[in-house]
Design a protein around this motif. Structure first.
Motif, PDB file in Angstrom:
ATOM      1  N   VAL A  78       0.845  -1.198   0.000  1.00 52.09           N
ATOM      2  CA  VAL A  78       0.000   0.000   0.000  1.00 52.09           C
ATOM      3  C   VAL A  78       0.882   1.251   0.000  1.00 52.09           C
ATOM      4  O   VAL A  78       0.654   2.188  -0.776  1.00 52.09           O
ATOM      5  CB  VAL A  78      -0.954   0.002   1.214  1.00 52.09           C
ATOM      6  CG1 VAL A  78      -1.702   1.319   1.329  1.00 52.09           C
ATOM      7  CG2 VAL A  78      -1.924  -1.174   1.123  1.00 52.09           C
ATOM      8  N   ALA A  79       1.907   1.256   0.838  1.00 53.57           N
ATOM      9  CA  ALA A  79       2.808   2.406   0.923  1.00 53.57           C
ATOM     10  C   ALA A  79       3.531   2.651  -0.401  1.00 53.57           C
ATOM     11  O   ALA A  79       3.665   3.799  -0.836  1.00 53.57           O
ATOM     12  CB  ALA A  79       3.823   2.199   2.052  1.00 53.57           C
ATOM     13  N   TYR A  80       3.991   1.581  -1.045  1.00 53.35           N
ATOM     14  CA  TYR A  80       4.670   1.728  -2.337  1.00 53.35           C
ATOM     15  C   TYR A  80       3.737   2.307  -3.392  1.00 53.35           C
ATOM     16  O   TYR A  80       4.142   3.125  -4.211  1.00 53.35           O
ATOM     17  CB  TYR A  80       5.222   0.390  -2.827  1.00 53.35           C
ATOM     18  CG  TYR A  80       6.403  -0.129  -2.042  1.00 53.35           C
ATOM     19  CD1 TYR A  80       7.336   0.723  -1.454  1.00 53.35           C
ATOM     20  CD2 TYR A  80       6.592  -1.491  -1.878  1.00 53.35           C
ATOM     21  CE1 TYR A  80       8.402   0.238  -0.738  1.00 53.35           C
ATOM     22  CE2 TYR A  80       7.672  -1.997  -1.154  1.00 53.35           C
ATOM     23  CZ  TYR A  80       8.569  -1.114  -0.594  1.00 53.35           C
ATOM     24  OH  TYR A  80       9.633  -1.593   0.117  1.00 53.35           O
ATOM     25  N   PHE A  81       2.487   1.882  -3.367  1.00 54.94           N
ATOM     26  CA  PHE A  81       1.517   2.419  -4.321  1.00 54.94           C
ATOM     27  C   PHE A  81       1.281   3.909  -4.085  1.00 54.94           C
ATOM     28  O   PHE A  81       1.162   4.684  -5.035  1.00 54.94           O
ATOM     29  CB  PHE A  81       0.182   1.660  -4.222  1.00 54.94           C
ATOM     30  CG  PHE A  81      -0.871   2.227  -5.113  1.00 54.94           C
ATOM     31  CD1 PHE A  81      -0.907   1.901  -6.464  1.00 54.94           C
ATOM     32  CD2 PHE A  81      -1.823   3.107  -4.623  1.00 54.94           C
ATOM     33  CE1 PHE A  81      -1.874   2.444  -7.301  1.00 54.94           C
ATOM     34  CE2 PHE A  81      -2.788   3.648  -5.450  1.00 54.94           C
ATOM     35  CZ  PHE A  81      -2.814   3.318  -6.796  1.00 54.94           C
ATOM     36  N   LEU A  82       1.234   4.316  -2.825  1.00 49.74           N
ATOM     37  CA  LEU A  82       0.916   5.706  -2.486  1.00 49.74           C
ATOM     38  C   LEU A  82       2.103   6.666  -2.630  1.00 49.74           C
ATOM     39  O   LEU A  82       1.907   7.872  -2.755  1.00 49.74           O
ATOM     40  CB  LEU A  82       0.377   5.789  -1.058  1.00 49.74           C
ATOM     41  CG  LEU A  82      -0.973   5.128  -0.833  1.00 49.74           C
ATOM     42  CD1 LEU A  82      -1.330   5.159   0.649  1.00 49.74           C
ATOM     43  CD2 LEU A  82      -2.053   5.795  -1.663  1.00 49.74           C
ATOM     44  N   GLU A  83       3.317   6.141  -2.618  1.00 49.32           N
ATOM     45  CA  GLU A  83       4.511   6.990  -2.624  1.00 49.32           C
ATOM     46  C   GLU A  83       4.558   8.013  -3.768  1.00 49.32           C
ATOM     47  O   GLU A  83       4.847   9.187  -3.529  1.00 49.32           O
ATOM     48  CB  GLU A  83       5.780   6.134  -2.612  1.00 49.32           C
ATOM     49  CG  GLU A  83       7.046   6.937  -2.442  1.00 49.32           C
ATOM     50  CD  GLU A  83       7.081   7.755  -1.158  1.00 49.32           C
ATOM     51  OE1 GLU A  83       7.700   8.833  -1.175  1.00 49.32           O
ATOM     52  OE2 GLU A  83       6.484   7.333  -0.152  1.00 49.32           O
ATOM     53  N   PRO A  84       4.281   7.648  -5.013  1.00 53.53           N
ATOM     54  CA  PRO A  84       4.323   8.652  -6.082  1.00 53.53           C
ATOM     55  C   PRO A  84       3.312   9.795  -5.863  1.00 53.53           C
ATOM     56  O   PRO A  84       3.591  10.940  -6.190  1.00 53.53           O
ATOM     57  CB  PRO A  84       3.969   7.871  -7.354  1.00 53.53           C
ATOM     58  CG  PRO A  84       4.201   6.445  -7.027  1.00 53.53           C
ATOM     59  CD  PRO A  84       4.007   6.311  -5.553  1.00 53.53           C
ATOM     60  N   PHE A  85       2.173   9.444  -5.285  1.00 51.92           N
ATOM     61  CA  PHE A  85       1.166  10.473  -5.005  1.00 51.92           C
ATOM     62  C   PHE A  85       1.646  11.407  -3.900  1.00 51.92           C
ATOM     63  O   PHE A  85       1.433  12.617  -3.946  1.00 51.92           O
ATOM     64  CB  PHE A  85      -0.176   9.836  -4.619  1.00 51.92           C
ATOM     65  CG  PHE A  85      -0.753   9.002  -5.719  1.00 51.92           C
ATOM     66  CD1 PHE A  85      -1.397   9.590  -6.799  1.00 51.92           C
ATOM     67  CD2 PHE A  85      -0.640   7.621  -5.684  1.00 51.92           C
ATOM     68  CE1 PHE A  85      -1.920   8.825  -7.824  1.00 51.92           C
ATOM     69  CE2 PHE A  85      -1.167   6.839  -6.710  1.00 51.92           C
ATOM     70  CZ  PHE A  85      -1.804   7.443  -7.780  1.00 51.92           C
TER      71      PHE A  85
END
Length: 106
Positions: A78-85
């Motif tokens: 989840v954190a990896y998915f949110l990082e670019p945002f």
């Protein structure tokens, strides 16, 4: 085919986020978790089922008790998915701060 719940739908609920924060520091039983909320135990159990179904929590039986543990690997996903945002919003807030400082200086 069994459909798995969506992680983001699961964490959209404030009670489920509170459960994740509570379990982040230590494994707990459903009863111990429920004692932290002003809702019926079956309601908390439903939240635990949802969090377990989307693999944010995992269960471990110890004698007659079932302990719920945070699944750090799923939380990392989840954190990896949110990082670019997060980076995008940090950049936007930095630009806004720059504009605000220029406006204030005038």
């Amino acid at each position: 085919m069994k459909t798995r719940r969506d992680v983001f739908q699961a964490i959209a609920d404030p009670t489920r986020r509170a459960i994740l924060l509570l379990i982040a520091s230590q494994a707990m039983t459903a009863g111990a978790i429920a004692s932290n909320f002003d809702t019926a135990r079956p309601t908390v159990s439903k939240h635990l089922q949802i969090l377990t179904a989307c693999e944010l929590l995992r269960q471990e039986q110890s004698g007659r008790e079932i302990y719920y543990h945070l699944n750090p690997q799923k939380m990392k996903e989840v954190a990896y998915f949110l990082e670019p945002f997060r980076k995008m919003w940090d950049d936007r807030f930095d630009k806004l701060e720059s504009v605000m400082k220029k406006f204030k200086a005038k």
